[in-house]
Scaffold this active site. Structure first.
Site, PDB file in Angstrom:
ATOM      1  N   HIS A  27       0.821  -1.223   0.000  1.00  0.00           N
ATOM      2  CA  HIS A  27       0.000   0.000   0.000  1.00  0.00           C
ATOM      3  C   HIS A  27       0.853   1.272   0.000  1.00  0.00           C
ATOM      4  O   HIS A  27       0.327   2.363   0.236  1.00  0.00           O
ATOM      5  CB  HIS A  27      -0.974   0.024   1.184  1.00  0.00           C
ATOM      6  CG  HIS A  27      -2.107  -0.951   1.053  1.00  0.00           C
ATOM      7  ND1 HIS A  27      -3.279  -0.655   0.404  1.00  0.00           N
ATOM      8  CD2 HIS A  27      -2.228  -2.232   1.457  1.00  0.00           C
ATOM      9  CE1 HIS A  27      -4.083  -1.713   0.439  1.00  0.00           C
ATOM     10  NE2 HIS A  27      -3.457  -2.685   1.075  1.00  0.00           N
ATOM     11  N   SER A  61     -11.383 -16.469 -23.148  1.00  0.00           N
ATOM     12  CA  SER A  61     -10.713 -16.763 -21.894  1.00  0.00           C
ATOM     13  C   SER A  61     -10.998 -18.208 -21.521  1.00  0.00           C
ATOM     14  O   SER A  61     -12.148 -18.577 -21.248  1.00  0.00           O
ATOM     15  CB  SER A  61     -11.208 -15.836 -20.784  1.00  0.00           C
ATOM     16  OG  SER A  61     -10.766 -16.313 -19.522  1.00  0.00           O
ATOM     17  N   GLY A 114      -7.519 -13.961  -7.367  1.00  0.00           N
ATOM     18  CA  GLY A 114      -7.864 -13.600  -6.000  1.00  0.00           C
ATOM     19  C   GLY A 114      -6.788 -13.915  -4.987  1.00  0.00           C
ATOM     20  O   GLY A 114      -7.003 -13.771  -3.786  1.00  0.00           O
ATOM     21  N   GLY A 116      -3.860 -12.403  -4.768  1.00  0.00           N
ATOM     22  CA  GLY A 116      -3.021 -11.255  -4.444  1.00  0.00           C
ATOM     23  C   GLY A 116      -1.722 -11.212  -5.201  1.00  0.00           C
ATOM     24  O   GLY A 116      -0.805 -10.491  -4.820  1.00  0.00           O
ATOM     25  N   ASP A 164       2.080  -3.000  -9.564  1.00  0.00           N
ATOM     26  CA  ASP A 164       1.710  -4.264 -10.192  1.00  0.00           C
ATOM     27  C   ASP A 164       2.090  -4.294 -11.665  1.00  0.00           C
ATOM     28  O   ASP A 164       2.685  -5.257 -12.158  1.00  0.00           O
ATOM     29  CB  ASP A 164       0.202  -4.512 -10.041  1.00  0.00           C
ATOM     30  CG  ASP A 164      -0.196  -4.747  -8.602  1.00  0.00           C
ATOM     31  OD1 ASP A 164       0.702  -4.891  -7.748  1.00  0.00           O
ATOM     32  OD2 ASP A 164      -1.404  -4.776  -8.318  1.00  0.00           O
TER      33      ASP A 164
END
Length: 382
Positions: A27, A61, A114, A116, A164
């Site tokens: 963060h 996908s 999901g 991370g 990211d």
């Protein structure tokens, strides 16, 4: 759903776009701080063909078993979230060039969604990198990073920092990146951690707070900066604030906002200390800093959850684990652990059983190897 029938089995281009881990610095990116990420050996693979049409694009996908067909002259936000990571990149590319034409693409991923490790950035950067190569757009890697971030801001609605996308594209095999999120200066730092390994434990939970609270934390940090700037006009982000300066405003900030700022300022220093520890091969010091980060994320930044806290506390019972913390935005996803290579299998077994007994949820575990960033696959794998 049936896969779109593509005309060709031979692909013009295959791109490997990796997920990422962040050793420390959570963060801090949207607060203009420092981060220490690297791409890993889990990736999205994208196969591209030009399809000789002016505007028609067909995407399948395999992970979502879903098709997406759209026209380049009619791009808009979709109700299906995964599609916006693609459409947002297309939109941002169109702000820079008129060279895009119709194309076909198959997307296949071994990145756990999901967890991370930023499957979203891998998808954005993979699409951008691939189309840049396919249509010879001549964008630099840094431009691909920036437009991929804008896609997530404008089409997905997550005001993410630059980490990211930067780590997905710019990573170097066997290294982590010390990235200054204010200047975008960066340094490749060798990561030599033998006989320890990087182990991710996926909680397999994703609480609903994750996306909404991310933006709340960002706004809380910005709120504090606005108040502090009234006295210190050179402050543009929490990057510019020290603990001493922050203490002056304790009575002007809410307890929550003060705690958020405390964590960010302390985490900035932990990243720099971690780089020093890596360079000096002081792995136990690195692990200690990781535990401190989790404590801050749990108690000050308030983005952890019971499942993550349980796994970090569980790891403290094992001498073989010298560092552990939650990784990513929070409220689910993975813990990242530094563990001795001789104890990996035993620890996974013990953690899996304990976690299931506690939460009735199956844990998944996988090692993460620092890897190369987004690149062209010349081996025609997958």
């Amino acid at each position: 759903m049936k896969e779109i029938e593509f005309n060709s089995k031979n692909w013009d281009l295959i791109i490997d776009s990796p997920g990422r881990i962040n050793i420390i610095g959570e963060h801090t990116d949207y607060n203009n701080g420092f981060v220490l990420p690297t791409a890993i050996d889990k990736k999205i693979q994208l196969k591209f063909n030009k399809n000789n049409s002016a505007t028609t694009c067909n995407i399948h996908s395999r992970n979502f078993n879903a098709n997406l067909t759209f026209e380049l002259d009619n791009i808009s936000v979709s109700e299906n979230q995964w599609e916006n990571y693609v459409l947002g990149v297309i939109y941002e590319l169109q702000q820079l060039t008129n060279k895009l034409k119709g194309f076909d693409c198959i997307i296949d991923s071994d990145i756990p969604v999901g967890s991370g490790i930023s499957s979203s950035a891998a998808l954005e950067c993979g699409v951008a990198y691939g189309l840049n190569e396919l249509f010879e757009l001549k964008l630099t890697k840094q431009e691909i990073v920036a437009l991929s971030q804008r896609a997530e801001h404008n089409y997905v609605g997550t005001k993410c920092g630059i980490m990211d996308q930067f780590s997905s594209v710019m990573s170097k095999l066997g290294h982590v990146i010390l990235l200054d999120c204010k200047s975008l200066d960066y340094e490749y730092v060798p990561i030599t951690i033998a006989p320890y390994r990087i182990l991710l434990l996926n909680t397999n939970v994703s609480h609903n707070l994750a996306s909404s609270e991310y933006n709340v934390r960002r706004s809380q940090c910005e709120e504090a900066v606005a108040i502090i700037r009234e006295k210190y006009n050179t402050v543009s982000s929490l990057r510019d604030v020290s603990i001493t300066i922050l203490a002056e405003f304790k009575n002007e900030l809410s307890e929550d906002v003060f705690n958020r700022c405390t964590y960010i300022i302390e985490e900035k220093e932990r990243v720099l200390k971690s780089v020093k520890a890596l360079k000096e091969s002081s792995l136990h010091q690195l692990g200690k800093l990781m535990f401190e980060t989790h404590h801050g994320l749990q108690h000050l930044y308030d983005v952890s959850c019971p499942e993550l806290d349980y796994l970090v506390d569980f790891s403290k019972c094992y001498d073989s684990v010298i560092g552990s913390r939650m990784m990513g935005g929070g409220f689910g996803g993975c813990t990242i652990n530094l563990i001795h290579e001789d104890e990996v299998e035993h620890f996974i077994e013990e953690a899996t059983n304990a976690y299931y007994n506690k939460f009735n949820i199956k844990l998944t575990a996988f090692e993460a190897m620092p890897s190369e960033g987004t690149s062209i696959n010349t081996n025609n794998l997958y």
